[in-house]
Scaffold this active site. Structure first.
Site, PDB file in Angstrom:
ATOM      1  N   ARG A 278       1.299   6.490  -6.930  1.00 44.57           N
ATOM      2  CA  ARG A 278       0.139   7.343  -7.207  1.00 44.57           C
ATOM      3  C   ARG A 278       0.564   8.812  -7.226  1.00 44.57           C
ATOM      4  O   ARG A 278       0.181   9.580  -8.118  1.00 44.57           O
ATOM      5  CB  ARG A 278      -0.948   7.113  -6.155  1.00 44.57           C
ATOM      6  CG  ARG A 278      -2.078   8.122  -6.212  1.00 44.57           C
ATOM      7  CD  ARG A 278      -3.240   7.760  -5.298  1.00 44.57           C
ATOM      8  NE  ARG A 278      -2.867   7.616  -3.903  1.00 44.57           N
ATOM      9  CZ  ARG A 278      -3.738   7.335  -2.928  1.00 44.57           C
ATOM     10  NH1 ARG A 278      -5.014   7.142  -3.218  1.00 44.57           N
ATOM     11  NH2 ARG A 278      -3.338   7.204  -1.672  1.00 44.57           N
TER      12      ARG A 278
ATOM     13  N   ARG B 243     -11.713  13.432   2.816  1.00 46.55           N
ATOM     14  CA  ARG B 243     -12.612  12.499   3.513  1.00 46.55           C
ATOM     15  C   ARG B 243     -13.950  12.330   2.795  1.00 46.55           C
ATOM     16  O   ARG B 243     -14.590  11.282   2.897  1.00 46.55           O
ATOM     17  CB  ARG B 243     -12.853  12.974   4.941  1.00 46.55           C
ATOM     18  CG  ARG B 243     -11.606  13.037   5.800  1.00 46.55           C
ATOM     19  CD  ARG B 243     -11.026  11.659   6.056  1.00 46.55           C
ATOM     20  NE  ARG B 243      -9.807  11.749   6.871  1.00 46.55           N
ATOM     21  CZ  ARG B 243      -9.040  10.722   7.160  1.00 46.55           C
ATOM     22  NH1 ARG B 243      -9.359   9.517   6.713  1.00 46.55           N
ATOM     23  NH2 ARG B 243      -7.955  10.867   7.906  1.00 46.55           N
TER      24      ARG B 243
ATOM     25  N   TYR C 297      -0.850  13.083   7.282  1.00 52.38           N
ATOM     26  CA  TYR C 297      -0.433  12.014   8.180  1.00 52.38           C
ATOM     27  C   TYR C 297       1.069  12.102   8.458  1.00 52.38           C
ATOM     28  O   TYR C 297       1.858  12.459   7.577  1.00 52.38           O
ATOM     29  CB  TYR C 297      -0.733  10.649   7.550  1.00 52.38           C
ATOM     30  CG  TYR C 297      -2.153  10.160   7.711  1.00 52.38           C
ATOM     31  CD1 TYR C 297      -3.102  10.858   8.441  1.00 52.38           C
ATOM     32  CD2 TYR C 297      -2.556   8.967   7.108  1.00 52.38           C
ATOM     33  CE1 TYR C 297      -4.386  10.389   8.582  1.00 52.38           C
ATOM     34  CE2 TYR C 297      -3.847   8.486   7.236  1.00 52.38           C
ATOM     35  CZ  TYR C 297      -4.758   9.211   7.974  1.00 52.38           C
ATOM     36  OH  TYR C 297      -6.035   8.737   8.107  1.00 52.38           O
TER      37      TYR C 297
ATOM     38  N   GLU D 235     -14.270  -1.338   6.620  1.00 48.67           N
ATOM     39  CA  GLU D 235     -14.272   0.038   6.115  1.00 48.67           C
ATOM     40  C   GLU D 235     -15.562   0.239   5.342  1.00 48.67           C
ATOM     41  O   GLU D 235     -16.076  -0.699   4.716  1.00 48.67           O
ATOM     42  CB  GLU D 235     -13.053   0.270   5.216  1.00 48.67           C
ATOM     43  CG  GLU D 235     -12.945   1.669   4.634  1.00 48.67           C
ATOM     44  CD  GLU D 235     -11.618   1.909   3.944  1.00 48.67           C
ATOM     45  OE1 GLU D 235     -10.568   1.727   4.615  1.00 48.67           O
ATOM     46  OE2 GLU D 235     -11.606   2.248   2.744  1.00 48.67           O
TER      47      GLU D 235
ATOM     48  N   TYR E  97       0.827  -1.204   0.000  1.00 49.15           N
ATOM     49  CA  TYR E  97       0.000   0.000   0.000  1.00 49.15           C
ATOM     50  C   TYR E  97       0.864   1.258   0.000  1.00 49.15           C
ATOM     51  O   TYR E  97       0.575   2.219  -0.725  1.00 49.15           O
ATOM     52  CB  TYR E  97      -0.943   0.008   1.202  1.00 49.15           C
ATOM     53  CG  TYR E  97      -1.742   1.296   1.304  1.00 49.15           C
ATOM     54  CD1 TYR E  97      -2.634   1.667   0.294  1.00 49.15           C
ATOM     55  CD2 TYR E  97      -1.603   2.148   2.391  1.00 49.15           C
ATOM     56  CE1 TYR E  97      -3.366   2.839   0.368  1.00 49.15           C
ATOM     57  CE2 TYR E  97      -2.326   3.326   2.478  1.00 49.15           C
ATOM     58  CZ  TYR E  97      -3.203   3.670   1.472  1.00 49.15           C
ATOM     59  OH  TYR E  97      -3.920   4.847   1.540  1.00 49.15           O
TER      60      TYR E  97
END
Length: 328
Positions: A156, A221, A208, A321, A149
C-alpha cells in the site's frame, strides 16, 4: 464573485447519506443521486453498473441489507483500467478488485491497486480522499514481517507513493473468507479536503513502533467531511496507546472499543452518542460471538443501525472491530 459563489456552494454541500436497506440493487441504482451500492457475501445480487460493488465479506444476519451512498445531484460513472468509479455533487466513489494470483501476493497486489487508484485520483478534481476500505483474504496468515497484513501495508505504501504526503484518510482493513484470493479497495473522495481526527487514547497509526511491521498502517482515526456535517470513523478496536487490550475477553474489548469511539466524537467536537442516523459496521472474527456482540450493541447503542459482518481483524488477538458514520 465567482470564487465567492463557489465557496458558498461548497459550504452548503451535504455529506453523502449512508444507509442500510433491504432492496433490489437495480432499483436503488435507478434512484436519483445514487453514488454507490454495496452487497455483502456470495449470495448478494449483482449488477454490471460501476456503482455496484459486491463485497467479499459475508453478512451474519440474513437477509443482509445493501449499503447505499446517495448525494444531492446527478451522478456519472465509468471504468478506467481495473477501477470502477462514479461521481456527483463533488463526491467520488472509486473501487478496485484484483486477484492476487495475477498480481503476485498481498504486497504486489496492494501496490498495483493503490497505484491505479492514485492515478485516477490525480486526474480528478475530487482528489481529496476522505475514507478507504481494504478487504483481503487470510489477513493474519504468516509470522512476523511475512504476515499478509504487514505485506499489504508494505505494498500500500509503495503504491500510494507521495499521494498522501499531507496526511492519511480514515481507513479500515479487514480479512475476508472468500474462496478467491482477492483484494478489494474502495474509497470516498471529495473536491474539498476534510479534517483528520486522532484519538488521544491511541498512538497515531502511522507512528506505531517497529513491532507492528516494516511499514506502519497508513490511516487517520477518523475524518470530518468538508462541510463538518459527518464524521467518517476508521476501523476501531480495543487498542490503547499502541497495544491491544483485553485479550480473550470479548465484552471487555467491546467496551474498550466504544470508549475509543466516544473519545473520537469528543475529539471531533461532536456530541456524545450514536443515533438512528449513524450506520455502523461490526466486524466479528468468530461468527459464534455474533449473538453476544449483537446483544451488547443493542443494549449500549439502542436504535443504532449496525451491520454485522464476518471478518478477521488485522491483529490476531482482537475479536471485534467497529467503523461507520456519525452525522452532526
Amino acid at each position: 464573485m465567482v470564487q465567492g459563489c463557489e465557496n458558498a456552494r461548497t459550504a452548503l454541500r451535504r455529506a453523502p447519506q449512508v444507509s442500510y436497506r433491504h432492496a433490489d440493487p437495480e432499483a436503488v441504482l435507478a434512484e436519483p443521486g445514487t453514488l454507490a451500492v454495496f452487497g455483502f457475501g456470495a449470495g448478494a445480487l449483482g449488477s454490471d453498473d460501476p456503482r455496484w460493488l459486491g463485497v467479499d465479506l459475508e453478512g451474519i444476519d440474513a437477509p443482509v441489507p445493501v449499503e447505499i451512498w446517495q448525494v444531492d445531484g446527478a451522478v456519472v460513472h465509468g471504468r478506467e483500467g481495473d477501477v470502477q468509479w462514479s461521481a456527483g455533487d463533488g463526491w467520488l466513489f472509486a473501487a478496485i478488485t484484483l486477484d492476487e494470483r495475477t498480481h503476485g501476493g498481498p504486497r504486489d497486489t496492494a501496490h498495483e491497486a493503490y497505484g491505479q487508484l492514485c492515478r485516477l485520483l490525480a486526474s480528478r478534481r475530487e482528489r481529496h480522499v476522505q475514507r478507504i476500505w481494504n478487504y483481503l483474504g487470510d489477513i493474519n496468515q504468516g509470522e512476523g514481517d511475512t504476515e499478509r497484513y504487514k505485506r499489504f501495508c508494505d505494498g500500500r505504501a509503495t503504491g500510494m507513493g507521495a499521494f498522501f504526503a499531507d496526511g492519511f484518510p480514515a481507513a479500515t482493513a479487514i480479512g475476508h473468507h472468500a474462496s478467491a484470493p482477492r483484494l478489494q479497495v474502495y474509497l470516498l473522495a471529495s473536491d474539498e479536503a476534510g479534517s483528520r481526527v486522532e484519538n488521544p487514547r491511541q498512538v497515531s497509526a502511522w507512528r506505531y513502533p517497529r513491532q507492528y511491521g516494516r511499514t506502519p498502517p497508513s490511516f487517520a482515526r477518523a475524518m470530518m467531511l468538508p462541510a463538518g456535517d459527518a464524521l467518517a470513523i476508521s476501523g476501531t478496536a480495543a487498542v490503547v496507546g499502541h497495544a491491544s487490550a483485553h485479550e480473550d475477553d470479548l465484552l471487555a474489548q467491546l467496551g474498550e472499543t466504544l470508549t475509543n469511539l466516544e473519545t473520537l466524537l469528543q475529539s471531533a467536537g461532536m456530541a456524545a452518542g450514536f443515533d438512528t442516523q449513524s450506520p455502523l459496521k461490526a466486524y466479528v472474527r468468530q461468527p459464534t460471538d455474533a449473538p453476544l456482540v449483537r446483544d451488547f450493541l443493542q443494549q449500549r447503542l439502542p436504535g443504532v443501525p449496525v451491520l454485522l459482518l464476518h471478518g478477521d481483524i488485522c491483529r490476531q488477538e482482537l475479536m471485534v472491530e467497529i467503523d461507520g458514520w456519525r452525522y452532526a
